[in-house]
Design a protein around this motif. Structure first.
Motif, PDB file in Angstrom:
ATOM      1  N   ALA A  22      -8.278   3.820  -1.682  1.00 30.52           N
ATOM      2  CA  ALA A  22      -7.714   2.852  -2.620  1.00 30.52           C
ATOM      3  C   ALA A  22      -6.186   2.901  -2.556  1.00 30.52           C
ATOM      4  O   ALA A  22      -5.584   3.972  -2.618  1.00 30.52           O
ATOM      5  N   PHE A  23      -5.576   1.732  -2.440  1.00 28.09           N
ATOM      6  CA  PHE A  23      -4.129   1.683  -2.340  1.00 28.09           C
ATOM      7  C   PHE A  23      -3.493   1.572  -3.725  1.00 28.09           C
ATOM      8  O   PHE A  23      -4.173   1.311  -4.725  1.00 28.09           O
ATOM      9  N   LYS A  24      -2.194   1.776  -3.787  1.00 28.27           N
ATOM     10  CA  LYS A  24      -1.478   1.737  -5.051  1.00 28.27           C
ATOM     11  C   LYS A  24      -1.412   0.307  -5.601  1.00 28.27           C
ATOM     12  O   LYS A  24      -1.379  -0.659  -4.830  1.00 28.27           O
ATOM     13  N   LEU A  25      -1.376   0.190  -6.901  1.00 29.75           N
ATOM     14  CA  LEU A  25      -1.195  -1.117  -7.539  1.00 29.75           C
ATOM     15  C   LEU A  25       0.104  -1.736  -7.042  1.00 29.75           C
ATOM     16  O   LEU A  25       1.161  -1.081  -7.010  1.00 29.75           O
ATOM     17  N   GLY A  26       0.038  -2.990  -6.599  1.00 26.69           N
ATOM     18  CA  GLY A  26       1.218  -3.694  -6.116  1.00 26.69           C
ATOM     19  C   GLY A  26       1.619  -3.373  -4.696  1.00 26.69           C
ATOM     20  O   GLY A  26       2.565  -3.954  -4.155  1.00 26.69           O
ATOM     21  N   GLU A  27       0.896  -2.460  -4.041  1.00 22.92           N
ATOM     22  CA  GLU A  27       1.283  -2.024  -2.694  1.00 22.92           C
ATOM     23  C   GLU A  27       1.097  -3.122  -1.652  1.00 22.92           C
ATOM     24  O   GLU A  27       1.914  -3.276  -0.749  1.00 22.92           O
ATOM     25  N   LYS A  28       0.016  -3.877  -1.762  1.00 24.59           N
ATOM     26  CA  LYS A  28      -0.259  -4.933  -0.769  1.00 24.59           C
ATOM     27  C   LYS A  28       0.144  -6.279  -1.377  1.00 24.59           C
ATOM     28  O   LYS A  28      -0.674  -7.007  -1.920  1.00 24.59           O
ATOM     29  N   SER A  29       1.413  -6.590  -1.252  1.00 21.53           N
ATOM     30  CA  SER A  29       1.938  -7.792  -1.898  1.00 21.53           C
ATOM     31  C   SER A  29       1.803  -9.048  -1.044  1.00 21.53           C
ATOM     32  O   SER A  29       1.885 -10.158  -1.558  1.00 21.53           O
ATOM     33  N   ASP A  30       1.579  -8.877   0.268  1.00 18.38           N
ATOM     34  CA  ASP A  30       1.408 -10.070   1.101  1.00 18.38           C
ATOM     35  C   ASP A  30      -0.075 -10.286   1.375  1.00 18.38           C
ATOM     36  O   ASP A  30      -0.842  -9.324   1.532  1.00 18.38           O
ATOM     37  N   PRO A  31      -0.528 -11.553   1.407  1.00 17.10           N
ATOM     38  CA  PRO A  31      -1.963 -11.851   1.539  1.00 17.10           C
ATOM     39  C   PRO A  31      -2.593 -11.260   2.798  1.00 17.10           C
ATOM     40  O   PRO A  31      -3.722 -10.778   2.753  1.00 17.10           O
ATOM     41  N   LEU A  32      -1.877 -11.275   3.923  1.00 25.50           N
ATOM     42  CA  LEU A  32      -2.477 -10.833   5.181  1.00 25.50           C
ATOM     43  C   LEU A  32      -2.883  -9.368   5.127  1.00 25.50           C
ATOM     44  O   LEU A  32      -3.980  -9.001   5.565  1.00 25.50           O
ATOM     45  N   SER A  33      -2.028  -8.511   4.583  1.00 24.25           N
ATOM     46  CA  SER A  33      -2.374  -7.090   4.522  1.00 24.25           C
ATOM     47  C   SER A  33      -3.586  -6.873   3.630  1.00 24.25           C
ATOM     48  O   SER A  33      -4.408  -5.994   3.885  1.00 24.25           O
ATOM     49  N   MET A  34      -3.705  -7.698   2.570  1.00 31.98           N
ATOM     50  CA  MET A  34      -4.877  -7.605   1.704  1.00 31.98           C
ATOM     51  C   MET A  34      -6.128  -8.051   2.450  1.00 31.98           C
ATOM     52  O   MET A  34      -7.175  -7.409   2.381  1.00 31.98           O
ATOM     53  N   TYR A  35      -6.029  -9.169   3.180  1.00 32.83           N
ATOM     54  CA  TYR A  35      -7.189  -9.688   3.910  1.00 32.83           C
ATOM     55  C   TYR A  35      -7.679  -8.692   4.958  1.00 32.83           C
ATOM     56  O   TYR A  35      -8.891  -8.561   5.198  1.00 32.83           O
ATOM     57  N   LEU A  36      -6.755  -7.970   5.595  1.00 29.47           N
ATOM     58  CA  LEU A  36      -7.136  -7.013   6.629  1.00 29.47           C
ATOM     59  C   LEU A  36      -7.969  -5.859   6.081  1.00 29.47           C
ATOM     60  O   LEU A  36      -8.690  -5.200   6.831  1.00 29.47           O
ATOM     61  N   SER A  37      -7.885  -5.636   4.762  1.00 29.83           N
ATOM     62  CA  SER A  37      -8.694  -4.579   4.149  1.00 29.83           C
ATOM     63  C   SER A  37     -10.189  -4.872   4.237  1.00 29.83           C
ATOM     64  O   SER A  37     -11.013  -3.974   4.085  1.00 29.83           O
ATOM     65  N   ASP A  38     -10.540  -6.146   4.470  1.00 31.87           N
ATOM     66  CA  ASP A  38     -11.941  -6.567   4.463  1.00 31.87           C
ATOM     67  C   ASP A  38     -12.625  -6.464   5.826  1.00 31.87           C
ATOM     68  O   ASP A  38     -13.792  -6.839   5.962  1.00 31.87           O
ATOM     69  N   ILE A  39     -11.926  -5.957   6.829  1.00 34.72           N
ATOM     70  CA  ILE A  39     -12.415  -6.042   8.200  1.00 34.72           C
ATOM     71  C   ILE A  39     -13.773  -5.365   8.403  1.00 34.72           C
ATOM     72  O   ILE A  39     -14.594  -5.811   9.225  1.00 34.72           O
ATOM     73  N   LEU A  40     -14.086  -4.318   7.655  1.00 32.14           N
ATOM     74  CA  LEU A  40     -15.337  -3.575   7.867  1.00 32.14           C
ATOM     75  C   LEU A  40     -16.488  -4.066   6.995  1.00 32.14           C
ATOM     76  O   LEU A  40     -17.629  -3.648   7.203  1.00 32.14           O
ATOM     77  N   THR A  41     -16.196  -4.937   6.041  1.00 35.11           N
ATOM     78  CA  THR A  41     -17.247  -5.398   5.129  1.00 35.11           C
ATOM     79  C   THR A  41     -17.707  -6.823   5.403  1.00 35.11           C
ATOM     80  O   THR A  41     -18.879  -7.149   5.217  1.00 35.11           O
ATOM     81  N   VAL A  42     -16.801  -7.710   5.865  1.00 34.69           N
ATOM     82  CA  VAL A  42     -17.181  -9.124   6.010  1.00 34.69           C
ATOM     83  C   VAL A  42     -18.264  -9.398   7.055  1.00 34.69           C
ATOM     84  O   VAL A  42     -19.040 -10.355   6.886  1.00 34.69           O
ATOM     85  N   PRO A  43     -18.384  -8.595   8.143  1.00 33.74           N
ATOM     86  CA  PRO A  43     -19.443  -8.909   9.115  1.00 33.74           C
ATOM     87  C   PRO A  43     -20.833  -8.927   8.488  1.00 33.74           C
ATOM     88  O   PRO A  43     -21.697  -9.722   8.868  1.00 33.74           O
ATOM     89  N   VAL A  44     -21.070  -8.045   7.514  1.00 33.81           N
ATOM     90  CA  VAL A  44     -22.370  -7.965   6.843  1.00 33.81           C
ATOM     91  C   VAL A  44     -22.700  -9.280   6.132  1.00 33.81           C
ATOM     92  O   VAL A  44     -23.829  -9.767   6.180  1.00 33.81           O
ATOM     93  N   ASN A  45     -21.711  -9.855   5.448  1.00 37.08           N
ATOM     94  CA  ASN A  45     -21.938 -11.117   4.736  1.00 37.08           C
ATOM     95  C   ASN A  45     -22.160 -12.270   5.701  1.00 37.08           C
ATOM     96  O   ASN A  45     -22.988 -13.154   5.447  1.00 37.08           O
ATOM     97  N   LEU A  46     -21.426 -12.285   6.794  1.00 34.30           N
ATOM     98  CA  LEU A  46     -21.616 -13.342   7.786  1.00 34.30           C
ATOM     99  C   LEU A  46     -23.017 -13.296   8.374  1.00 34.30           C
ATOM    100  O   LEU A  46     -23.617 -14.327   8.675  1.00 34.30           O
TER     101      LEU A  46
END
Length: 434
Positions: free
Chosen positions: A365-389
């Motif tokens: 878990a990252f610090k509150l406010g640490e990922k302020s740009d959308p791209l860095s936040m989206y990259l956090s999903d790389i290991l979970t989204v394949p399951v939903n697809l």
């Protein structure tokens, strides 16, 4: 059967709840005496349901979601509505219009998202169980970050009726709890066919978790330990997989080549569906009334600009662009091709292995406010989204810590083999119990 009185008065220091239901109620059944937290995008009759958005403030559904109807029928009570990323759009629960939820393991860090309120409520011991929703990891991510169990069921195994839609083809309701047995118990109540949901399957869940995994073949996709995954997280997960080998499981190295395109495909598909689904929120039928002195178009624009948060507006615009004339074929159609390739890759692997294992999240878990740009936040999903697809089941189970923060082991299975992923999680849980 005894009738149990249910009351609930939480010590919510983490902003896990948006609405608390303290009125005592009575129930009997599988969940008698249990107060269950419900994510605020799941409809609850007579209880305000906002999706953590100002545009739905004051909206009180006239009906229960099918999953809520089932837990009530099993004797449970709704403890309250939990905080979330607005309309489920986020990985941290920082996108809530009503303030972020804090991680009970470290209040300087996020609890994950978008079901962060549900995860925090369970992790803090405020409730025994919770309902979350998972569109691209929104149950598994907060489960991993808060150190609890979270199951994303096979798509269609739990009715989506009453779930306020973000991305229909990806999302599902699922159980969260502190132990696998409780996840399995809640799953046994909410799974099954619902005629009100055309994507629902007649696949009830009647299963007692088993710790016997001797001879089970576990695929270890190399992509789940590659670029972007914290080496310390990877090491903790590899040790956890080693414990499964000690129980008699056999590990098999493998690869998911199409995973290279998963994140891009996911964000094209989910934003496109969001653009369509959220068009209904106009300040006329839902939420605070629009300024009727203005033209409909002006009032519609003002209501959405003022009451949708920045991330929701961003995704609506991205989805509208992807579906627009001249770009549909370049983006949306190609994303669907990538999705089918991902599904085929999983099917190919499951012809040779029983489950796949890897980290749930690439970092702690990252610090509150640490990922302020959308791209860095989206990259956090790389290991979970394949399951939903792919529409397959997956569970996150705590498997150790890095810098004092929980790490999740993700176990993925064949479609409608939710029982098997639960068994593997249960086997691991039993062997690491103190």
């Amino acid at each position: 059967m005894a009738v149990h009185t249910i009351s609930f008065e939480p010590d919510d220091r983490y902003n896990a709840f948006l609405k608390v239901c303290t009125k005592p109620s009575h129930g009997e059944g599988k969940l008698a005496g249990v107060a269950i937290a419900v994510k605020d995008n799941i409809s609850t009759q007579g209880i305000e349901t906002t999706c953590a958005s100002k545009i739905l403030q004051g909206y009180v559904p006239p009906y229960d979601a099918h999953a809520v109807e089932l837990i009530k029928g099993a004797g449970a009570a709704v403890a309250g509505k939990t905080n979330m990323d607005e309309f489920g759009m986020g990985t941290s629960t920082e996108n809530s219009a009503f303030g972020p939820t804090l991680n009970p393991c470290d209040t300087d860090r996020v609890p994950g998202g978008s079901s962060g309120g549900s995860a925090a409520a369970v992790a803090a011991g405020m409730v025994r169980m919770a309902l979350g929703t998972d569109t691209g990891g929104s149950i598994r991510c907060p489960a991993a970050f808060c150190g609890i169990i979270g199951l994303k069921p096979t798509y269609g195994r739990v009715s989506r009726y009453g779930l306020i839609a973000y991305a229909n083809s990806l999302e599902t309701i699922g159980p969260m709890a502190k132990n696998v047995a409780d996840v399995s118990l809640l799953m046994s109540v909410i799974a099954g066919h619902d005629r009100k949901d055309s994507t629902s399957h007649n696949r009830p869940y009647n299963h007692t978790p088993s710790a016997n995994i001797r001879g089970l073949r576990i695929g270890i996709p190399e992509e789940y330990f590659g670029k972007g995954v914290d080496p310390e997280v990877a090491a903790v997960v590899r040790r956890a997989i080693g414990r499964l080998e000690e129980l008699g499981a056999v590990t098999v190295p493998c690869s998911i080549p199409s995973m290279e395109y998963a994140l891009a495909a996911y964000y094209v598909i989910c934003t496109s569906e969001a653009s369509s689904n959220l068009a209904r929120f106009d300040g006329v039928r839902y939420g605070p009334a629009a300024d009727t002195r203005k033209s409909w178009h002006a009032a519609y624009q003002d209501a959405r600009r003022e009451r949708f948060g920045s991330e929701v507006r961003r995704r609506i615009m991205l989805g509208t662009f992807a579906l627009s004339s001249g770009y549909y074929g370049k983006y949306y159609a190609k994303a669907q091709v990538a999705r089918e390739n991902i599904r085929k890759d999983f099917a190919r692997l499951f012809a040779d292995v029983d489950v796949l294992c890897g980290p749930t999240m690439p970092t702690i878990a990252f610090k509150l406010g640490e990922k302020s740009d959308p791209l860095s936040m989206y990259l956090s999903d790389i290991l979970t989204v394949p399951v939903n697809l792919a529409g397959i089941p997956a569970i996150s189970v705590p498997c150790g810590k890095v810098q004092g923060m929980p790490v999740g082991l993700q176990i993925m299975g064949r479609p409608f083999e939710d029982e098997r992923v639960i068994d593997v999680a249960y086997a691991y849980e039993q062997v690491v119990k103190p």
